[in-house]
Design an enzyme around this catalytic site. Structure first.
Site, PDB file in Angstrom:
ATOM      1  N   CYS A 166      13.813  18.296  -9.485  1.00  0.00           N
ATOM      2  CA  CYS A 166      15.006  17.519  -9.810  1.00  0.00           C
ATOM      3  C   CYS A 166      14.946  16.170  -9.111  1.00  0.00           C
ATOM      4  O   CYS A 166      15.634  15.240  -9.502  1.00  0.00           O
ATOM      5  CB  CYS A 166      16.272  18.293  -9.471  1.00  0.00           C
ATOM      6  SG  CYS A 166      16.315  18.859  -7.794  1.00  0.00           S
ATOM      7  N   GLU A 224      24.128  22.089  -8.705  1.00  0.00           N
ATOM      8  CA  GLU A 224      23.054  21.167  -8.303  1.00  0.00           C
ATOM      9  C   GLU A 224      22.236  20.919  -9.561  1.00  0.00           C
ATOM     10  O   GLU A 224      21.492  21.796  -9.997  1.00  0.00           O
ATOM     11  CB  GLU A 224      22.222  21.870  -7.222  1.00  0.00           C
ATOM     12  CG  GLU A 224      21.487  20.957  -6.319  1.00  0.00           C
ATOM     13  CD  GLU A 224      22.401  19.957  -5.673  1.00  0.00           C
ATOM     14  OE1 GLU A 224      22.326  18.789  -6.079  1.00  0.00           O
ATOM     15  OE2 GLU A 224      23.197  20.328  -4.797  1.00  0.00           O
TER      16      GLU A 224
HETATM   17  C1  UN1 Z   1      14.423  20.679  -6.749  1.00  0.00           C
HETATM   18  O1  UN1 Z   1      13.543  20.172  -7.445  1.00  0.00           O
HETATM   19  O2  UN1 Z   1      15.347  21.333  -7.303  1.00  0.00           O
HETATM   20  O3  UN1 Z   1      13.092  17.062  -2.126  1.00  0.00           O
HETATM   21  C2  UN1 Z   1      14.445  20.642  -5.271  1.00  0.00           C
HETATM   22  C3  UN1 Z   1      12.302  17.777  -2.745  1.00  0.00           C
HETATM   23  C4  UN1 Z   1      12.249  19.252  -2.444  1.00  0.00           C
HETATM   24  C5  UN1 Z   1      13.346  19.968  -3.146  1.00  0.00           C
HETATM   25  C6  UN1 Z   1      13.401  19.758  -4.633  1.00  0.00           C
HETATM   26  N1  UN1 Z   1      12.371  19.451  -1.027  1.00  0.00           N
HETATM   27  O4  UN1 Z   1      11.550  17.316  -3.579  1.00  0.00           O
END
Ligand code: UN1
Length: 481
Positions: free
Chosen positions: A266, A232
């Site tokens: 992310c 991921e």
């Molecule tokens: C991440 O930044 O790795 O959708 C996950 C989102 C959060 C998860 C982010 N629920 O922004």
């Protein structure tokens, strides 16, 4: 013996904890412990495993405030976001607990008479998890709960930047009554992760982090033989703004999506792809709201933007913004390292809006992982879609429009694993699959009903109750009819 400290990114003089780097012997022992525990665990009926996961969720819920505070002081997230991080883990426990009583496979008719086919799931054995610091409770839970439900033993190697949060998560699992040795933590830097990934007895590796590290993990894992490997990785998420969009909503969403978690998700919005007819007004209003955000101590309820994770990260973000400026892009607001009062030595970066970039610019092609948003101008819906898709990553995207036809068209054409309509690119809910296309991942999805896939093997079962040899793949259709 190597000791490393976890520091508060807002006040690095404050040590959150000291941790011993795990040796190869420590990791081997953890794998042995997990292997012993997993044998008994895999014989526990799935609904009973699910009850254990529900119990972990209850312990996490009872500790939510203290865990959230730990997330704030160790990862720098403002308190409301830190609470959201812990809540994701609680929600994941409840969701996965429910999955323990849901379908565990599918049934299928067979080609031959008196024969029946179905699928079931089988644990992979020992799974290794390498987790990031930015969701230091949520992401271990996304991985650990489905892995436990599937009947596996676990070794987690959390980021060296948030080891205390992972320890606290695992303590909650242990206090809820998870069997001894079933879930283990090893600490340290990349070398520890590489050894875990390459360990011959670790059958699956689940990694969340950067593309560069993901490649190293993949190579280490695959060198010793094929494994289940789920990656991921990064994002370069974009929100399209069409001329009919509600600009107040866009601005609120851009501030949350771009600067929430100081842009270190992310899923963070790092590109706003705005129709030329509204781009100037949008940029001006967004810049004004950005300038009004409070940067500071994430424990202070008035703070909108806490620190970035460390000084190295702040320097990297600064270098990226400087390169954008060198390329001729405009820094409308922000662009500098910040030094809020009361956070001496902390690593902060001003929320930054960049203009004048196009889809080929350095700042629009590379993940910043910081509070930097570039506004790109386009002349049409088609150009907007092409701009969003012209990118190595494919995690999350958004479109702001009131035109349902355009929204539908966009959600089909956007090459991302997650699409939002009239909402920011962050905020995925745990019961839908999470993950992305292209360099963002390697085809798996976390969370939701697909979260189990990376931690279990599908088994296809055929039962022939005809009492005679029936030959499939022999061209005998006529004889059967
Ligand atoms: C991440 O930044 O790795 O959708 C996950 C989102 C959060 C998860 C982010 N629920 O922004």
């Amino acid at each position: 013996m190597t000791i490393f400290d976890s520091l508060n990114p807002a006040r690095p003089a404050e040590i959150i904890g000291s941790f011993r780097t795990s040796t190869h012997i420590d990791i081997d022992e953890a794998v042995e412990r997990a292997t012993d525990a997993q044998k008994a665990w895999s014989a526990v009926p799935i609904p009973a495993r699910a009850e254990m996961i529900a119990a972990i969720g209850d312990v996490l819920a009872s500790r939510k405030a203290e865990l959230a505070r730990l997330v704030t002081v160790e990862a720098g997230k403002i308190l409301t976001e830190a609470g959201g991080d812990v809540q994701e883990a609680i929600d994941m426990a409840r969701f996965i607990a429910g999955q323990g009583r849901a379908a565990w496979g599918t049934t299928h008719p067979c080609e031959l008479p008196s024969k029946f086919g179905f699928t079931t799931r089988h644990p992979v054995g020992i799974v290794g998890m390498i987790t990031p610091w930015n969701f230091p409770v949520a992401i271990p839970s996304w991985k650990a709960f489905p892995a436990l439900l599937a009947g596996n033993g676990i070794i987690i190697k959390p980021s060296e930047m948030a080891p205390a949060c992972c320890d606290a998560f695992v303590s909650a699992c242990v206090d809820a009554g998870i069997p001894d040795g079933l879930i283990n933590v090893v600490h340290g830097f990349g070398e520890v992760g590489a050894y875990l990934a390459a360990h011959p007895k670790v059958r699956a590796i689940s990694f969340t982090g950067s593309v560069a590290t993901g490649r190293k993990v993949a190579i280490a894992a695959m060198e010793v033989g094929p494994k289940l490997l789920s990656l991921e990785l990064g994002g370069k998420n974009a929100a399209i703004v069409m001329p009919d969009a509600d600009l107040d909503l866009v601005i609120e969403g851009a501030l949350f999506g771009g600067f929430g978690t100081a842009g270190q998700r992310c899923t963070s919005t790092s590109r706003i792809v705005a129709h030329r007819s509204i781009a100037t007004e949008l940029t001006a209003r967004l810049a004004e709201c950005t300038a009004a955000l409070n940067i500071g101590d994430p424990l202070d309820a008035r703070t909108n933007i806490g620190p970035v994770i460390n000084a190295e990260s702040a320097a990297r973000i600064l270098a990226m913004v400087e390169r954008a400026a060198e390329e001729g892009n405009g820094i409308v607001v922000g662009g500098k390292i910040a030094h809020p009062e009361g956070c001496e030595g902390g690593s902060f970066f001003e929320p930054t809006i960049i203009t004048g970039a196009d889809r080929n610019s350095y700042i629009t092609r590379n993940e910043v992982f910081g509070p930097v948003v570039a506004v790109l101008e386009v002349s049409s819906f088609d150009e907007a879609i092409d701009t969003v898709n012209d990118c190595d990553y494919g995690l999350s995207s958004a479109i702001y429009t009131k035109d349902v036809n355009l929204a539908m068209e966009a959600l089909h054409r956007l090459d991302t694993g997650i699409v939002y309509v009239n909402a920011p690119t962050i905020g995925a809910e745990i019961h839908l699959p999470f993950g992305g296309n292209k360099h963002t991942g390697n085809g798996y999805r976390e969370a939701g009903s697909r979260g189990l896939e990376q931690f279990s093997e599908t088994k296809s079962v055929y039962i022939d109750y005809s009492g005679r040899l029936q030959k499939a793949q022999i061209d005998n259709r006529e004889a059967l009819s």
